[in-house]
Design a protein around this motif. Sequence first.
Motif, PDB file in Angstrom:
ATOM      1  N   PRO A 127      -0.101  -2.261   0.590  1.00 30.44           N
ATOM      2  CA  PRO A 127       0.576  -2.011  -0.684  1.00 30.44           C
ATOM      3  C   PRO A 127      -0.335  -2.146  -1.896  1.00 30.44           C
ATOM      4  O   PRO A 127      -0.275  -1.326  -2.821  1.00 30.44           O
ATOM      5  CB  PRO A 127       1.696  -3.057  -0.696  1.00 30.44           C
ATOM      6  CG  PRO A 127       1.983  -3.300   0.753  1.00 30.44           C
ATOM      7  CD  PRO A 127       0.659  -3.207   1.439  1.00 30.44           C
ATOM      8  N   ARG A 128      -1.197  -3.157  -1.910  1.00 27.48           N
ATOM      9  CA  ARG A 128      -2.028  -3.373  -3.103  1.00 27.48           C
ATOM     10  C   ARG A 128      -3.013  -2.232  -3.302  1.00 27.48           C
ATOM     11  O   ARG A 128      -3.237  -1.764  -4.427  1.00 27.48           O
ATOM     12  CB  ARG A 128      -2.774  -4.704  -2.994  1.00 27.48           C
ATOM     13  CG  ARG A 128      -3.403  -5.135  -4.324  1.00 27.48           C
ATOM     14  CD  ARG A 128      -4.070  -6.481  -4.229  1.00 27.48           C
ATOM     15  NE  ARG A 128      -4.416  -6.977  -5.560  1.00 27.48           N
ATOM     16  CZ  ARG A 128      -5.177  -8.044  -5.775  1.00 27.48           C
ATOM     17  NH1 ARG A 128      -5.649  -8.735  -4.750  1.00 27.48           N
ATOM     18  NH2 ARG A 128      -5.456  -8.443  -6.998  1.00 27.48           N
ATOM     19  N   LYS A 129      -3.612  -1.759  -2.221  1.00 29.54           N
ATOM     20  CA  LYS A 129      -4.556  -0.652  -2.333  1.00 29.54           C
ATOM     21  C   LYS A 129      -3.842   0.647  -2.701  1.00 29.54           C
ATOM     22  O   LYS A 129      -4.376   1.469  -3.452  1.00 29.54           O
ATOM     23  CB  LYS A 129      -5.327  -0.480  -1.013  1.00 29.54           C
ATOM     24  CG  LYS A 129      -6.349  -1.568  -0.737  1.00 29.54           C
ATOM     25  CD  LYS A 129      -7.156  -1.253   0.511  1.00 29.54           C
ATOM     26  CE  LYS A 129      -8.022  -0.018   0.330  1.00 29.54           C
ATOM     27  NZ  LYS A 129      -8.868   0.247   1.513  1.00 29.54           N
ATOM     28  N   GLU A 130      -2.652   0.825  -2.165  1.00 29.53           N
ATOM     29  CA  GLU A 130      -1.882   2.021  -2.495  1.00 29.53           C
ATOM     30  C   GLU A 130      -1.474   1.997  -3.976  1.00 29.53           C
ATOM     31  O   GLU A 130      -1.581   3.008  -4.676  1.00 29.53           O
ATOM     32  CB  GLU A 130      -0.655   2.100  -1.597  1.00 29.53           C
ATOM     33  CG  GLU A 130       0.069   3.420  -1.649  1.00 29.53           C
ATOM     34  CD  GLU A 130       1.242   3.454  -0.679  1.00 29.53           C
ATOM     35  OE1 GLU A 130       2.362   3.779  -1.145  1.00 29.53           O
ATOM     36  OE2 GLU A 130       1.048   3.150   0.505  1.00 29.53           O
ATOM     37  N   ASP A 131      -1.027   0.823  -4.455  1.00 27.13           N
ATOM     38  CA  ASP A 131      -0.663   0.694  -5.862  1.00 27.13           C
ATOM     39  C   ASP A 131      -1.861   0.993  -6.762  1.00 27.13           C
ATOM     40  O   ASP A 131      -1.717   1.622  -7.823  1.00 27.13           O
ATOM     41  CB  ASP A 131      -0.154  -0.718  -6.151  1.00 27.13           C
ATOM     42  CG  ASP A 131       1.197  -1.012  -5.512  1.00 27.13           C
ATOM     43  OD1 ASP A 131       1.872  -0.055  -5.092  1.00 27.13           O
ATOM     44  OD2 ASP A 131       1.558  -2.203  -5.422  1.00 27.13           O
TER      45      ASP A 131
END
Length: 420
Positions: A127-131
């Motif tokens: 999630p953090r990399k996608e965000d």
Amino acid sequence: MPLIKPFAALRPTAGHAGDVAAPPYDVISAAEARRMVVDRPWSFLHVSRAEVDLPADSDPYAPAVYAKSRENLERMRRAGILRADPVAGYYLYRMSSGHHSQTGLVGVASLAAYASHRIKRHELTRPRKEDDRVRQIEALAAQTGPVLLAYRARPELDDLIARLAADTVPESEVTTADGVSHALWPVFDHDQMATLTHALEALPALYIADGHHRCAAAARVAQQRRQANPSDTGAEPYHFVLSVLFSHEQMRILDYNRVVRDLHGLDVATFIRRISVIFDIVGAPGPVRPTRAGEFGMYLAGHWYRLTLPPERIPFDDPVGRLDVSLLQDHLIGPILGIQDPRSDERIDFVGGVRGLEALAQRVETGEMAVAFSLFPTAMDALMAVADAGELMPPKSTWFEPKLADGLVSHLFDAPRQDP
């Protein structure tokens, strides 16, 4: 909507490809990025890793980083370093490294095809990399890092790309710091573009090789913009993702190796005894590079070992379970070293094969890690089998080499404008 279509790329102007070309944002550390931009004001790292222009202790996910990315992209356009093509086209892209060379096609791929699984994934995203990629795309109103896609080799398409590449001279060619040559040239002829689009449309599926986070982020941006745009038609640029396609036969996957911080409370002798219950283990006089599936190298306490898993322990009918990364995880890293989730456990790290087996031994010899494992590379056929089955591969299963360069082509959401 077509599976793949031409687009008007933002590209370095004549003579500036070497100034701009940069490694992908996610294969280098912040410290490496800062070193790489010294005396390189036009490096695309100023866009893809804009924290290099902020204090060293800056949060790489802070709003100031994305604002700086936008500022730097605009600066490069105003200076005439980057310019948008006035018309849409496809772009031939050749990467050469040593004796290996691969030639593919740059276009924009339909995110509707991604949603319907015609463009297939094989990894989960974080999630953090996608965000992070969502915020980057929105800040720039552009996609600047291409997704690497593969298709099952089709002679008619492969031959067409080869003929087009043979008939023209690359418009730009640059050798990056890793020794890889990147050549790019446009295809603006309408008949040739129509022929390419027709051949691409005949492909039953495309496979994400590298760039799962970029693709997932692009899909989120498209969904958000569609919801905010009452007149959305599905043909807007944000409904497509910047991509480079290669025949699967041209792709090269290197090993993706593992290092583990400790032996989970075991001493060396007990650890080896536990392994020998499952694997055939023999000492080796030097670094072990596995030569086939089911075989592994291990560096432990100053010595190399060759581990071989008996065939009866390999689930050949399971496209995920038979992967070497799964076999090592399921028979050793999980049950013996106690690492159940390699995606989140900080006791394990991953080393791309491009760094060599010496890098594995060094991580152990410095005392940073206790044990290292070398693996046989995952095959493209195995990757596609997993994707076709709708399954997901374990984390860090593939290391594609060579890597695409950032900055040579970008996909703008706004209509092409007259750059300097």
